[in-house]
Design a protein around this motif. Structure first.
Motif: not given
Length: 65
Positions: A26, A46, A50, A53-54
């Motif tokens: 990340i 944010e 991330t 999503d990752k």
């Protein structure tokens, strides 16, 4: 109810990642991951998205029990 740092640590352990491994994926320092896990700071919204999503986590991963 788990707090954000505990959720990050649980995710990391479940994926069998070190703090360094997670940090690299990340694009943050492992020291920052350590601070999150020890609840000395929290990731930005944010950054939470991330991570979601990752690792293909549910949208509400950080906000549900």
């Amino acid at each position: 109810m788990l707090i954000i740092g505990e959720r990050i640590k649980l995710l990391r352990k479940t994926k069998k990642l070190t703090q360094i491994d997670l940090a690299k994926t990340i694009f943050v320092s492992y020291q920052l991951v350590s601070k999150w896990e020890r609840n000395l700071s929290e990731p930005t919204a944010e950054m939470m998205f991330t991570i979601i999503d990752k690792y293909q986590l549910p949208f509400d991963f950080f906000w549900t029990q």
